[in-house]
Design a protein around this motif. Structure first.
Motif, PDB file in Angstrom:
ATOM      1  N   ILE A 156       0.913  -1.190   0.049  1.00 29.49           N
ATOM      2  CA  ILE A 156       0.057  -0.167   0.067  1.00 29.49           C
ATOM      3  C   ILE A 156       0.823   1.339  -0.118  1.00 29.49           C
ATOM      4  N   PRO A 157       1.861   1.457   0.938  1.00 27.89           N
ATOM      5  CA  PRO A 157       2.654   2.617   0.812  1.00 27.89           C
ATOM      6  C   PRO A 157       3.384   2.840  -0.513  1.00 27.89           C
ATOM      7  N   ILE A 158       4.077   1.785  -0.946  1.00 30.17           N
ATOM      8  CA  ILE A 158       4.887   1.876  -2.312  1.00 30.17           C
ATOM      9  C   ILE A 158       4.021   2.244  -3.599  1.00 30.17           C
ATOM     10  N   LYS A 159       3.008   1.375  -3.484  1.00 25.66           N
ATOM     11  CA  LYS A 159       2.190   1.701  -4.571  1.00 25.66           C
ATOM     12  C   LYS A 159       1.321   3.174  -4.635  1.00 25.66           C
ATOM     13  N   SER A 160       1.157   3.444  -3.288  1.00 26.51           N
ATOM     14  CA  SER A 160       0.245   4.849  -3.281  1.00 26.51           C
ATOM     15  C   SER A 160       1.212   5.858  -3.751  1.00 26.51           C
ATOM     16  N   VAL A 161       2.410   5.803  -3.764  1.00 29.07           N
ATOM     17  CA  VAL A 161       3.004   7.183  -4.268  1.00 29.07           C
ATOM     18  C   VAL A 161       3.907   6.798  -5.528  1.00 29.07           C
TER      19      VAL A 161
END
Length: 310
Positions: free
Chosen positions: A259-264
């Motif tokens: 979630i964190p890496i794909k979000s940004v």
């Protein structure tokens, strides 16, 4: 059969998804020399989704069924599996994979949780294990558990598993990236890192002993830390184009890390399989059956997956 040991092999994934489309778009935009690249696919599938500007070698894998964009079929799953198995058998320098459908492969009798597990089965030697590393420039995330149900994560998160996977990550940084002393951040499993056993005991009973053992082996790793705070700082650094606080974040389960890496960086993130002799890269998205055959697929993540091999 030709020697493919110095080649980059690209599989086009499920023929009813966006795989062939993003491969064609990416290669046309990158304009890489044909001598380095081999497509493991089928000419009929490729021509359905577009035209390649360069004369890349196509290693033909039989596919007699009709291409049906957006449809889950056993024939498509079997084709995707056979393409990947063929690529593994050739032991190339790199393998780049377009997305496949687990459901389609399961319908065809290939009961794997993903392409990573297929790569491990057919490429691993001795005690090798495949690990799933997600990369967006300096932002890197390793998954301790992959495609398993969330209620199985805690029981799979053993001291031995943590030690083995982080040791493989350390070897990758040293041997492939040339970093002698990378620093790793370990995400806690529970909120607030268990709050000294009030919210959960996995940190105290399992994760900290694993960390201590890793430090004895010379690994620079944090104690398990609350994932929300860890990723807030990491995401902030990534967005500001600053040096990341850690060389790699180690997540306990799939969504915690992705979630964190794909979000940004969803269009820049590459799924990289490490731990085997052959490195595999792939885009971080799936088959996107909803837009398959409509010429709407964005090739940016596939472009990054290809660039990571050159």
């Amino acid at each position: 059969m030709s020697n493919y040991s110095e080649k980059v092999l690209i599989t086009t994934g499920d023929p009813n998804g966006i795989g062939a489309e993003v491969v064609i778009k990416s290669l046309n935009l990158l304009g890489l020399p044909p001598k380095d690249i081999v497509l493991v696919s089928n000419s009929k599938v490729l021509s359905f989704y577009g035209t390649l500007n360069n004369n890349y070698e196509i290693l033909e894998v039989d596919y007699s069924s009709k291409v049906q964009p957006g449809t889950v079929t056993a024939d498509a799953g079997d084709f995707a599996f056979r393409c990947l198995k063929t690529a593994c058998d050739l032991k190339p320098k790199f393998i780049i994979t377009a997305p496949t459908s687990k459901e389609a492969m399961h319908l065809a009798g290939h009961k794997f949780n993903g392409q990573t597990e297929i790569l491990e089965k057919y490429l691993a030697r001795e005690n090798q294990k495949a690990e799933m590393l997600f990369v967006a420039g300096g932002f890197k995330v390793l998954l301790l558990t992959r495609h398993i149900a969330l209620n199985n994560v805690a029981k799979n998160l053993t001291q031995e598993l943590i030690i083995e996977k982080v040791a493989r990550l350390q070897n990758f940084f040293k041997q492939k990236l040339g970093q002698k002393n990378p620093n790793f951040a370990l995400c806690a499993l529970n909120p607030h890192a268990g709050e000294n056993g009030i919210i959960g005991t996995e940190e105290d009973l399992t994760m900290i002993p694993a960390v201590n053992a890793l430090r004895e082996k010379g690994v620079n790793i944090t104690n398990p830390l609350p994932a929300d705070t860890l990723f807030v700082n990491g995401v902030s650094s990534y967005l500001k184009n600053e040096k990341m606080p850690y060389d790699c974040y180690i997540a306990c389960y799939h969504d915690q890390g992705l979630i964190p890496i794909k979000s940004v960086a969803s269009k820049k993130t590459v799924n990289m399989t490490i731990g085997l002799d052959v490195i595999r890269t792939s885009p971080c998205h799936g088959t996107a059956f909803d837009i398959a055959g409509k010429n709407l697929a964005n090739p940016e993540s596939m472009i990054e997956a290809i660039k990571a091999c050159f």
